[in-house]
Design an enzyme around this catalytic site. Structure first.
Site, PDB file in Angstrom:
ATOM      1  N   ASP A   1       0.798  -1.270  -0.058  1.00  0.00           N
ATOM      2  CA  ASP A   1       0.093  -0.067  -0.072  1.00  0.00           C
ATOM      3  C   ASP A   1       0.944   1.345  -0.002  1.00  0.00           C
ATOM      4  O   ASP A   1       0.470   2.101   0.706  1.00  0.00           O
ATOM      5  CB  ASP A   1      -1.103   0.033   1.136  1.00  0.00           C
ATOM      6  CG  ASP A   1      -1.811  -1.387   1.405  1.00  0.00           C
ATOM      7  OD1 ASP A   1      -2.409  -1.728   0.124  1.00  0.00           O
ATOM      8  OD2 ASP A   1      -1.985  -1.850   2.388  1.00  0.00           O
TER       9      ASP A   1
ATOM     10  N   LYS B   1       1.852   2.299  -5.271  1.00  0.00           N
ATOM     11  CA  LYS B   1       2.634   1.895  -6.265  1.00  0.00           C
ATOM     12  C   LYS B   1       2.038   2.030  -7.770  1.00  0.00           C
ATOM     13  O   LYS B   1       2.480   2.655  -8.776  1.00  0.00           O
ATOM     14  CB  LYS B   1       3.066   0.259  -6.191  1.00  0.00           C
ATOM     15  CG  LYS B   1       4.048  -0.069  -5.301  1.00  0.00           C
ATOM     16  CD  LYS B   1       4.160  -1.535  -5.466  1.00  0.00           C
ATOM     17  CE  LYS B   1       3.077  -2.267  -4.616  1.00  0.00           C
ATOM     18  NZ  LYS B   1       2.835  -1.983  -3.032  1.00  0.00           N
TER      19      LYS B   1
ATOM     20  N   GLY C   1      -4.386  -3.989  -4.477  1.00  0.00           N
ATOM     21  CA  GLY C   1      -5.165  -3.145  -4.865  1.00  0.00           C
ATOM     22  C   GLY C   1      -4.392  -1.763  -5.293  1.00  0.00           C
ATOM     23  O   GLY C   1      -4.121  -1.239  -4.352  1.00  0.00           O
ATOM     24  N   HIS C   2      -4.314  -1.736  -6.556  1.00  0.00           N
ATOM     25  CA  HIS C   2      -3.272  -0.578  -6.837  1.00  0.00           C
ATOM     26  C   HIS C   2      -4.425   0.714  -7.343  1.00  0.00           C
ATOM     27  O   HIS C   2      -4.943   0.688  -8.271  1.00  0.00           O
ATOM     28  CB  HIS C   2      -2.635  -0.894  -8.095  1.00  0.00           C
ATOM     29  CG  HIS C   2      -1.510  -1.843  -7.575  1.00  0.00           C
ATOM     30  ND1 HIS C   2      -0.626  -2.499  -8.420  1.00  0.00           N
ATOM     31  CD2 HIS C   2      -1.235  -2.274  -6.249  1.00  0.00           C
ATOM     32  CE1 HIS C   2       0.286  -3.107  -7.809  1.00  0.00           C
ATOM     33  NE2 HIS C   2      -0.110  -3.278  -6.430  1.00  0.00           N
TER      34      HIS C   2
ATOM     35  N   ARG D   1       3.033 -28.587  -7.228  1.00  0.00           N
ATOM     36  CA  ARG D   1       3.076 -29.126  -8.404  1.00  0.00           C
ATOM     37  C   ARG D   1       1.515 -29.946  -8.817  1.00  0.00           C
ATOM     38  O   ARG D   1       1.391 -31.032  -9.305  1.00  0.00           O
ATOM     39  CB  ARG D   1       3.801 -30.216  -8.776  1.00  0.00           C
ATOM     40  CG  ARG D   1       5.258 -29.571  -8.667  1.00  0.00           C
ATOM     41  CD  ARG D   1       6.397 -30.474  -8.309  1.00  0.00           C
ATOM     42  NE  ARG D   1       6.343 -31.142  -7.152  1.00  0.00           N
ATOM     43  CZ  ARG D   1       7.220 -31.865  -6.733  1.00  0.00           C
ATOM     44  NH1 ARG D   1       8.210 -32.498  -7.279  1.00  0.00           N
ATOM     45  NH2 ARG D   1       7.022 -32.557  -5.359  1.00  0.00           N
TER      46      ARG D   1
ATOM     47  N   GLN E   1       2.049  -5.923  -3.394  1.00  0.00           N
ATOM     48  CA  GLN E   1       2.247  -6.034  -1.966  1.00  0.00           C
ATOM     49  C   GLN E   1       3.852  -5.157  -1.592  1.00  0.00           C
ATOM     50  O   GLN E   1       4.174  -4.350  -2.393  1.00  0.00           O
ATOM     51  CB  GLN E   1       2.379  -7.469  -1.415  1.00  0.00           C
ATOM     52  CG  GLN E   1       0.980  -8.194  -1.520  1.00  0.00           C
ATOM     53  CD  GLN E   1       0.534  -8.700  -2.647  1.00  0.00           C
ATOM     54  OE1 GLN E   1       1.484  -9.192  -3.357  1.00  0.00           O
ATOM     55  NE2 GLN E   1      -0.419  -8.299  -3.285  1.00  0.00           N
TER      56      GLN E   1
ATOM     57  N   ARG F   1     -10.286  -2.739   5.137  1.00  0.00           N
ATOM     58  CA  ARG F   1     -10.115  -3.057   6.378  1.00  0.00           C
ATOM     59  C   ARG F   1      -9.101  -1.667   6.793  1.00  0.00           C
ATOM     60  O   ARG F   1      -8.405  -1.149   6.079  1.00  0.00           O
ATOM     61  CB  ARG F   1      -9.113  -4.235   6.674  1.00  0.00           C
ATOM     62  CG  ARG F   1     -10.110  -5.509   6.470  1.00  0.00           C
ATOM     63  CD  ARG F   1      -8.966  -6.668   6.888  1.00  0.00           C
ATOM     64  NE  ARG F   1      -7.963  -6.911   5.778  1.00  0.00           N
ATOM     65  CZ  ARG F   1      -6.946  -7.797   5.724  1.00  0.00           C
ATOM     66  NH1 ARG F   1      -6.784  -8.339   6.637  1.00  0.00           N
ATOM     67  NH2 ARG F   1      -6.152  -7.968   4.533  1.00  0.00           N
TER      68      ARG F   1
HETATM   69  P1  IMP Z   1      -2.695 -12.705   1.419  1.00  0.00           P
HETATM   70  O1  IMP Z   1      -1.603 -12.452   0.597  1.00  0.00           O
HETATM   71  O2  IMP Z   1      -4.035 -12.278   0.964  1.00  0.00           O
HETATM   72  O3  IMP Z   1      -2.829 -14.306   1.877  1.00  0.00           O
HETATM   73  O4  IMP Z   1      -2.526 -11.868   2.871  1.00  0.00           O
HETATM   74  C1  IMP Z   1      -1.234 -12.073   3.447  1.00  0.00           C
HETATM   75  C2  IMP Z   1      -0.866 -10.922   4.339  1.00  0.00           C
HETATM   76  O5  IMP Z   1      -0.475  -9.891   3.422  1.00  0.00           O
HETATM   77  C3  IMP Z   1      -1.957 -10.168   4.910  1.00  0.00           C
HETATM   78  O6  IMP Z   1      -1.537  -9.431   6.347  1.00  0.00           O
HETATM   79  C4  IMP Z   1      -2.444  -9.239   4.054  1.00  0.00           C
HETATM   80  O7  IMP Z   1      -3.240  -7.930   4.699  1.00  0.00           O
HETATM   81  C5  IMP Z   1      -1.139  -8.713   3.374  1.00  0.00           C
HETATM   82  N1  IMP Z   1      -1.568  -8.256   2.228  1.00  0.00           N
HETATM   83  C6  IMP Z   1      -1.827  -8.871   0.754  1.00  0.00           C
HETATM   84  N2  IMP Z   1      -1.797  -8.079  -0.085  1.00  0.00           N
HETATM   85  C7  IMP Z   1      -1.580  -7.043   0.356  1.00  0.00           C
HETATM   86  C8  IMP Z   1      -1.395  -5.782  -0.517  1.00  0.00           C
HETATM   87  O8  IMP Z   1      -1.621  -5.518  -1.709  1.00  0.00           O
HETATM   88  N3  IMP Z   1      -1.377  -4.621   0.305  1.00  0.00           N
HETATM   89  C9  IMP Z   1      -1.012  -4.664   1.615  1.00  0.00           C
HETATM   90  N4  IMP Z   1      -1.111  -5.779   2.208  1.00  0.00           N
HETATM   91  C10 IMP Z   1      -1.247  -6.846   1.521  1.00  0.00           C
END
Ligand code: IMP
Length: 473
Positions: A65, A68, A92-93, A195, A275, A354
């Protein structure tokens, strides 16, 4: 002599041009013409010069977040193609322009720039339902892009039962949950490395349904180990199979050839990370991480690009720090300052809505991710969020066993004591500033301190969500 556009061609016979004899030519990627060479030494020199086209990359330096989407959208004008290389619809960009807000989950952020190609690379995991929805939303704005969007055959598919497993696994963990976005990311990458996964290319195979059923059965067996959860599998499967039509209709490519041939042809490529580096599966705050390699190295496996072809690395950080989901966040603020950051920065997840946890910028953490990624330039975002703060802080060290250190420990723990340096705030609006020199003096001091401490130049300063609120320094 044969010439394939953009490739190096060794001579089959010599050529005579303007009375001079040449052994052959190398396609000049910049001028799109040919450069002729007369001996092997010259050829080797030219080869070295001309095979140097590289892919640049943008990565998040914190827990995601960082903003990007906006920086990719801005930089996209300097490139011919933007490629996503990992993650999936957990991302979520967010992009804002013309007074409108767009959130991209799977499609690269270069999509809004006309003529720019966009690739969803093999390292991405795709949920066809989300992808179809995203495509429909973009189309409803009148944007024309399907001829510029490409999907790698080898990207893995998120099945409805991956989402079921994600939800069941998280529910079973209780207070120890990861805080997953519940988009099925973890279970899909587990099937990839185990796999068992299904890939985009499989949707054309005659035995696709058999493969699907086998994987679904496996998932249902696994799900039976967890307490039951509320999940309407039948309804989700109906949506999923309907959305496969959209996926099948897209342009599918062998991503690794697509990317390397584009580089050979002199195209300028930008890889867009999703991420943040502290969520990297290997080097993040494990187990509170996502399931892919979010760092620069992830682009090599996520696109099929050799490490020597990685060019400039741009690392993005907020002027403070946020995290969504569970896991340690040593510089987190649990007080009204944290609330003020959340309110001023509209810190709510772009994918899940959230509330994000907020805190001060963490310099040992940034030094670590700058090292992991090989960052050349920093983009700092949301400096305007700090405009109304009378003072601000930067965490300079962790305190471990009574000693200050800036090394990231094996296990970062909640509430680790930190040393901070305090800065005066600027209490001024930054919206009208177009150059770094026009920024309030206190903000310039803060930026200079960050540059010196991180030993990396700050090239981009984002002063607001809109496209034009960006200072290049
Ligand atoms: P998952 O990738 O959905 O399994 O989430 C694993 C962890 O990464 C959690 O703490 C999510 O809140 C965090 N996370 C996953 N994608 C994002 C993102 O795009 N931005 C911020 N946190 C993320």
């Amino acid at each position: 002599m044969t010439e394939k556009e953009g490739s190096l061609t060794l001579p089959e016979r010599t050529q005579e041009i303007a009375g001079k004899t040449f052994m052959g030519f190398i396609h000049d990627r910049n001028s799109q013409g040919n450069t002729y060479f007369s001996d092997r030494k010259e050829y080797l020199w030219l080869f070295k010069t001309h095979s140097s086209m590289k892919i640049d990359v943008i990565v998040g330096l914190q827990w995601g977040d960082e903003g990007k989407g906006k920086i990719v959208d801005y930089l996209a004008t300097q490139y011919d193609m933007v490629c996503r290389f990992q993650g999936g619809p957990n991302a979520g960009h967010t992009l804002k322009f013309d007074g409108k807000k767009f959130v991209l989950h799977t499609i690269p952020s270069g999509i809004f720039r006309a003529d720019l190609q966009n690739l969803i690379g093999n390292g991405v995991v795709i949920d066809p339902i989300t992808l179809e929805k995203e495509i429909a939303e973009l189309q409803s704005t009148g944007l024309s892009f399907l001829d510029r969007l490409f999907v790698a055959h080898k990207a893995h598919l998120i099945l409805p039962t991956h989402r079921l497993l994600d939800a069941a696994s998280e529910a079973s963990k209780g207070a120890a949950k990861i805080g997953s976005t519940l988009r099925g990311i973890g279970p899909t990458y587990m099937d990839k490395t185990g796999r068992n996964g299904l890939r985009v290319g499989d949707v054309f195979a005659p035995d696709f349904m058999d493969k699907y059923q086998t994987l679904k059965e496996k998932h249902l067996n696994l799900a039976s180990m967890y307490p039951a959860i509320d999940f309407n599998l039948e309804a989700e499967e109906t949506k999923w199979f309907a959305s496969l039509e959209c996926l099948r209709s897209l342009q599918h490519v062998d991503g690794e050839y697509f990317v390397n041939q584009a580089l050979d042809a002199g195209k300028r490529l930008l890889a867009e990370g999703a991420q943040g580096s502290m969520l990297d599966i290997d080097f993040g705050t494990y187990p509170y991480v996502t399931s892919s390699n979010t760092i620069t190295a992830g682009l090599c496996t996520g696109l099929g690009v050799a490490p020597k072809r990685v060019g400039k690395v741009i690392g993005i950080t907020k002027a403070y720090c946020t995290r969504v989901g569970s896991g340690p966040f040593p510089s987190e603020l649990h007080d009204e300052e944290g609330e003020a950051l959340r309110a001023a920065g509209h810190e709510f997840g772009a994918t899940t809505g959230r509330p994000r946890r907020c805190g001060w910028i963490d310099l040992p953490q940034l030094k670590y991710t700058i090292m992991l990624n090989g960052v050349d330039e920093i983009a700092i975002t949301k400096v305007d969020v700090l405009n109304s703060f009378a003072s601000l802080k930067a965490a300079t060290h962790y305190q471990i066993d009574g000693k200050e250190t800036d090394a990231i420990p094996f296990e970062m723990v909640e509430g680790m004591p930190m040393s901070y340096r305090e800065f005066s705030g600027w209490m001024e609006d930054t919206a009208s500033c177009q150059q770094r020199e026009q920024l309030p003096a206190a903000l310039q001091d803060y930026l200079l301190f960050l540059e010196k401490t991180l030993a990396t130049p700050i090239k981009y300063i984002s002063t607001g969500p809109e496209r034009q609120a960006l200072i290049i320094s």
